[in-house]
Design a protein around this motif. Structure first.
Motif, PDB file in Angstrom:
ATOM      1  N   TYR A  92       0.843  -1.227   0.201  1.00 29.51           N
ATOM      2  CA  TYR A  92       0.045  -0.087  -0.072  1.00 29.51           C
ATOM      3  C   TYR A  92       0.833   1.339  -0.008  1.00 29.51           C
ATOM      4  O   TYR A  92       0.529   2.444  -0.871  1.00 29.51           O
ATOM      5  N   LEU A  94       1.136   3.686   2.095  1.00 32.16           N
ATOM      6  CA  LEU A  94       0.279   4.985   2.404  1.00 32.16           C
ATOM      7  C   LEU A  94       1.116   5.838   3.539  1.00 32.16           C
ATOM      8  O   LEU A  94       2.027   5.202   3.937  1.00 32.16           O
ATOM      9  N   ASP A  96       1.349   7.045   6.999  1.00 29.86           N
ATOM     10  CA  ASP A  96       0.717   6.769   8.215  1.00 29.86           C
ATOM     11  C   ASP A  96       0.321   8.044   9.054  1.00 29.86           C
ATOM     12  O   ASP A  96      -0.734   7.836   9.563  1.00 29.86           O
ATOM     13  N   VAL A 100      -6.899   9.444   5.616  1.00 31.45           N
ATOM     14  CA  VAL A 100      -7.568   8.910   4.115  1.00 31.45           C
ATOM     15  C   VAL A 100      -7.574   9.787   3.312  1.00 31.45           C
ATOM     16  O   VAL A 100      -7.188   9.912   2.010  1.00 31.45           O
ATOM     17  N   ASN A 103      -4.212  11.477   2.519  1.00 33.16           N
ATOM     18  CA  ASN A 103      -3.523  10.411   1.470  1.00 33.16           C
ATOM     19  C   ASN A 103      -3.975  10.680   0.149  1.00 33.16           C
ATOM     20  O   ASN A 103      -2.949  11.077  -0.854  1.00 33.16           O
ATOM     21  N   PRO A 139      -4.298   5.122   8.131  1.00 32.68           N
ATOM     22  CA  PRO A 139      -4.205   3.926   7.765  1.00 32.68           C
ATOM     23  C   PRO A 139      -4.329   2.839   8.302  1.00 32.68           C
ATOM     24  O   PRO A 139      -4.887   1.800   8.178  1.00 32.68           O
ATOM     25  N   GLN A 147      -7.022  -0.313   3.006  1.00 28.45           N
ATOM     26  CA  GLN A 147      -5.901   0.711   2.605  1.00 28.45           C
ATOM     27  C   GLN A 147      -5.740   0.504   1.161  1.00 28.45           C
ATOM     28  O   GLN A 147      -5.207   1.602   0.528  1.00 28.45           O
ATOM     29  N   VAL A 150      -7.446   3.075  -0.633  1.00 32.72           N
ATOM     30  CA  VAL A 150      -6.909   4.316  -0.616  1.00 32.72           C
ATOM     31  C   VAL A 150      -5.930   4.456  -1.502  1.00 32.72           C
ATOM     32  O   VAL A 150      -5.495   5.322  -2.329  1.00 32.72           O
ATOM     33  N   GLY A 151      -5.179   3.474  -1.667  1.00 36.03           N
ATOM     34  CA  GLY A 151      -3.898   3.278  -2.469  1.00 36.03           C
ATOM     35  C   GLY A 151      -4.218   3.632  -3.906  1.00 36.03           C
ATOM     36  O   GLY A 151      -3.454   4.244  -4.673  1.00 36.03           O
ATOM     37  N   ARG A 154      -5.593   7.268  -4.367  1.00 32.75           N
ATOM     38  CA  ARG A 154      -4.617   8.262  -4.468  1.00 32.75           C
ATOM     39  C   ARG A 154      -3.761   7.880  -5.749  1.00 32.75           C
ATOM     40  O   ARG A 154      -3.555   8.828  -6.352  1.00 32.75           O
TER      41      ARG A 154
END
Ligand code: ADP
Ligand code: ADP
Length: 227
Positions: A92, A94, A96, A100, A103, A139, A147, A150-151, A154
């Motif tokens: 991922y 992200l 930390d 969310v 990110n 995250p 996660q 979200v990755g 992004r």
């Protein structure tokens, strides 16, 4: 769109060289969904990193959107990264310390979008990925599948032309993996995003339109279609 011509990659080894990729010639067209498969150590990640401008070929030529990559200025290369490329990682990657929301917003900040444009783009992505209720979480408060959503949010935030994904479901349970692969398929078919993924999974590869097989750094010839 992506065009490798006789690309090799080697590392120095003693007085010689260890080849990781050998004489790869390959074209990926806009709108393709390509899977790179092969045994561990066969060069899959290296090939993905070269395609995604994270590593340079040792030999041969790489054209990204018709531009010879090795001749690009640092500025132009950064520009391509910010505007045309999204990366999705197995773990991922992200940040930390960021929520969310933050990110997903990061690539838009780099792109220099105004605050109101950023707000509406992040809101749109949160809505699309059913993450509105999670926007202020960090995250480590999310499941692996969340996660990775979200990755991906992004990775596509800045509307890249191509997404490179390195084992995007390698850490996920099969139902989450399915959700992620269906999302990639939708991004490919509805949004026209070109996708290149490294995967060990035949199921994942089945979502794409083409499979590249690597072995010991060589690209194996495509199987001829049987009628
Ligand atoms: P690499 O080929 O990049 O060196 P590994 O072979 O160590 O990587 O595997 C990378 C990740 O892929 C690991 O997290 C592993 O759990 C996962 N993986 C390996 N084989 C499979 C498989 N058959 N299906 C799904 N995931 C796999
Ligand atoms: P895969 O993703 O298929 O597992 P990789 O592209 O990660 O394969 O690695 C291919 C080979 O290149 C491996 O044998 C690996 O040890 C080697 N390799 C990768 N990076 C380096 C490096 N920086 N220096 C030396 N050898 C490397």
């Amino acid at each position: 769109m992506l065009s490798l011509r006789n690309v090799s990659k080697y590392y120095p080894a003693g007085f010689g060289k260890t080849y990781v990729l050998r004489n790869i010639t390959l074209d990926i067209e806009p709108g393709e969904f390509v899977s790179i498969m092969g045994p561990s150590g066969s060069g899959k990640s290296t090939l993905l990193h070269i395609l995604g401008l994270l590593e340079e070929p040792s030999e041969g030529e790489y054209l990204f959107l018709d531009q010879p990559v090795q001749k690009l200025s640092e500025r132009r290369r950064t520009d391509i990264h910010r505007n045309h490329i999204g990366f999705v990682f197995q773990a991922y990657h992200l940040i930390d310390e960021l929520t969310v929301y933050e990110n997903i917003e990061t690539p838009l900040l780099y792109k220099g979008m105004s605050s109101s444009e950023r707000k509406s783009r992040v809101a749109e992505l949160l809505d699309r990925f059913n993450m509105v209720a999670k926007k202020d979480l960090f995250p480590n408060q999310l499941s692996g599948g969340q996660q990775q959503l979200v990755g991906i949010a992004r990775a596509i935030a800045a509307n890249p032309k191509v997404i490179f994904a390195d084992e995007p479901t390698g850490n996920l349970h099969s139902e989450h993996a399915k959700q992620i692969m269906e999302l990639f398929k939708e991004l490919n078919e509805k949004d026209g995003v070109t996708i290149v993924q490294v995967t060990h999974s035949d199921i994942n590869a089945g979502y794409g339109n083409r499979i590249l097989h690597l072995k010991d750094g060589w690209l194996e010839p495509a199987a001829t279609a049987s009628v």
